[in-house]
Design a protein around this motif. Structure first.
Motif, PDB file in Angstrom:
ATOM      1  N   ARG A 190       0.900  -1.303  -0.021  1.00 39.44           N
ATOM      2  CA  ARG A 190      -0.272   0.326  -0.533  1.00 39.44           C
ATOM      3  C   ARG A 190       1.109   1.635   0.211  1.00 39.44           C
ATOM      4  NH1 ARG A 190      -4.608   0.369  -2.055  1.00 39.44           N
ATOM      5  NH2 ARG A 190      -6.245  -0.832  -1.157  1.00 39.44           N
ATOM      6  N   LYS A 191       1.829   1.097   0.367  1.00 40.45           N
ATOM      7  CA  LYS A 191       3.060   1.914   0.913  1.00 40.45           C
ATOM      8  C   LYS A 191       3.248   2.947  -0.389  1.00 40.45           C
ATOM      9  CE  LYS A 191       4.098   1.440   5.008  1.00 40.45           C
ATOM     10  NZ  LYS A 191       5.223   1.233   6.217  1.00 40.45           N
ATOM     11  N   ALA A 192       3.819   2.322  -1.450  1.00 37.71           N
ATOM     12  CA  ALA A 192       5.250   1.948  -2.505  1.00 37.71           C
ATOM     13  C   ALA A 192       4.246   2.664  -3.150  1.00 37.71           C
ATOM     14  CB  ALA A 192       4.899   0.443  -3.027  1.00 37.71           C
ATOM     15  N   LEU A 193       3.255   3.377  -3.352  1.00 35.67           N
ATOM     16  CA  LEU A 193       2.582   3.753  -4.877  1.00 35.67           C
ATOM     17  C   LEU A 193       0.758   5.024  -4.108  1.00 35.67           C
ATOM     18  CD1 LEU A 193       2.669   4.743  -7.763  1.00 35.67           C
ATOM     19  CD2 LEU A 193       0.642   3.085  -7.601  1.00 35.67           C
ATOM     20  N   PRO A 194       1.281   5.982  -3.817  1.00 34.87           N
ATOM     21  CA  PRO A 194      -0.043   6.961  -3.668  1.00 34.87           C
ATOM     22  C   PRO A 194      -1.138   6.605  -4.089  1.00 34.87           C
ATOM     23  CG  PRO A 194       2.310   8.447  -3.500  1.00 34.87           C
ATOM     24  CD  PRO A 194       2.575   6.456  -4.161  1.00 34.87           C
ATOM     25  N   GLU A 195      -2.402   6.478  -3.322  1.00 32.51           N
ATOM     26  CA  GLU A 195      -3.579   6.445  -4.457  1.00 32.51           C
ATOM     27  C   GLU A 195      -3.258   7.831  -5.906  1.00 32.51           C
ATOM     28  OE1 GLU A 195      -7.606   5.738  -3.331  1.00 32.51           O
ATOM     29  OE2 GLU A 195      -6.214   3.954  -2.790  1.00 32.51           O
ATOM     30  N   GLY A 196      -3.916   7.728  -6.759  1.00 27.07           N
ATOM     31  CA  GLY A 196      -4.101   8.500  -7.379  1.00 27.07           C
ATOM     32  C   GLY A 196      -2.741   8.771  -8.513  1.00 27.07           C
ATOM     33  N   SER A 197      -1.874   8.150  -8.304  1.00 30.40           N
ATOM     34  CA  SER A 197      -0.898   8.389  -9.249  1.00 30.40           C
ATOM     35  C   SER A 197      -1.122   8.152 -10.422  1.00 30.40           C
ATOM     36  CB  SER A 197       0.443   7.960  -8.940  1.00 30.40           C
ATOM     37  OG  SER A 197       0.532   7.375  -7.343  1.00 30.40           O
TER      38      SER A 197
END
Lengths: 274, 274
Positions: A190-197
């Motif tokens: 989850r923490k590897a990629l912020p939502e909406g990137s």
């Protein structure tokens, strides 16, 4: 140390080239080299002119208070064709045929100098898309994707093919490999990629596109906006891939075990470059 | 196009920096820039002088008919300490504590710009060993090792943690992870590494050293000569590691879940650099 132009211009070139896409303020240069703004501007216009004439990439000036200058490692069309021709040449070596009709390309994928060139090619292709992240899936996607990310000055995010005890909560999806029709799992913390990137996807190989389709599905879970997909080698069969929108460099047409022949050619994207 | 010194020197700098450790003949430059050998030699001595004064690496001349010039991306001691301090600073963020007392460092390992710097640090450390290959084990060793290999202009060889249908015959060994005492398998394709090669080993993390010991055992199967081992982060416990001879950059002293504190410090090798 106060430098002459021919000395200062060496240092400025090195600094620009060392950090592709990094915006460096004119103040940084004036302070570091104890030189007037007009002097540095003149240095930069010489560098810009030489890089353009020698097809060594672009030096871009961003005006304004928050502005500065940055190096964009654009590859010239003739350079791209040369690198892909070299790749095709290497890949067509019949020694690369493995039992089962596979092709051995691990040595090329882990060749840092070659992957540095490939990284700049995809960076040239995707330069204007303004992505936030480069995404790949372990293992053989990593070297290519790392060099693309380096050339674009973006962070790389790696999708795992197993569970990840050391990375906290993760999203996993099952996907069907397009060619062998097996169910596999891929997962991303989850923490590897912020939502909406806004993301670019890079991988080494595509046959039916099952893995690529899986990555697109996973990206949907992260509400990511997929701006582009770069593939090093795709196979000509099946013609009907599970994903439509991607750019490959090389097309693998045939591995003939009996004739001991591998047929590869540059992709249409490469052939049509002008 | 015939260039002036200030122009030509930009192009020569770019060419040198682009291919670390690649020996480039003076003839290449004289032909490309239509300039006399003495002119190019003067350009190179300016570049050499600036790189030395600005701590940007070394420009080395190899005399003789097969000679030429090459760029060696040596990092200055102060630079190495700065990069490791930045790493320690990032790693000590308590947000990195994961359930189970692990530390999240994947984002740093896949940061191309940071790994480029780390690659140059290990390249500086191992520059004089004259290795043939850099060896790592998937997955998180790859970005660091690729950048070390790039800085040394060496091919990278990746050890797999599973079997490899697409890579031909392979050597597999079982190894005991030092910390969790589980039996795992690692394998390497026969064709990936010629027997008797001189190798450097690079990995991201060492606790008890079980994986590193496994790699050494596997290298013995290939009759490889292990010249050095570089580790990004080692834990202070256990003190008694399964391998003796390695260089780390960062020592992880403690992850305190209750106090929400991570204690890291530069390794003795970094602290003792002069």
């Amino acid at each position: 140390m106060k430098m002459r132009r021919s000395e200062r211009i060496v240092a400025v070139t090195k600094i620009l080239v060392n950090e592709p896409y990094e915006l460096i303020s004119l103040n940084y240069f004036t302070e570091r080299f104890d030189a007037a703004k007009s002097t540095i501007s003149e240095d930069l216009s010489i560098i810009r002119r030489v890089f353009a004439a020698e097809k060594m990439g672009k030096v871009e000036t961003v005006p304004g208070a928050a502005g500065g200058v940055r190096f964009i490692p654009n590859k010239a069309t003739s350079d791209i064709k040369d690198v892909v021709d070299e790749l095709c040449n290497e890949l067509s070596d019949p020694e690369r045929i493995l039992p089962g009709g596979y092709i051995y390309m691990t040595d090329l994928i882990f060749d840092p100098s070659l992957m540095n060139e490939v990284g700049k090619i995809f960076a040239t292709k995707f330069a204007d898309l303004d992505a936030d992240y480069v995404i790949t899936i372990e293992t053989k996607g990593i070297p290519i994707a790392l060099m693309v990310a380096r050339a674009l000055n973006l962070p790389l995010v790696n999708i795992r093919k197993d569970s990840m005890v050391t990375e906290g909560s993760a999203v996993s999806i099952n996907y069907l490999t397009g060619s062998s029709r097996r169910i596999k799992t891929m997962s991303l913390a989850r923490k590897a990629l912020p939502e909406g990137s806004k993301v670019l996807i890079v991988d080494d190989f595509m046959k039916a596109g099952g893995t690529a389709k899986g990555i697109l599905d996973l990206m949907e879970e992260f509400k990511a906006d997929v701006l582009g997909m770069g593939i090093l080698v795709e196979t000509v069969d099946p013609d009907d891939k599970l994903v439509a929108d991607y750019t490959s460099l090389v097309v693998l047409e045939e591995i003939d075990q009996q004739q001991e022949e591998i047929v590869v050619k540059p992709s249409d994207w490469v052939l049509n470059l002008e």
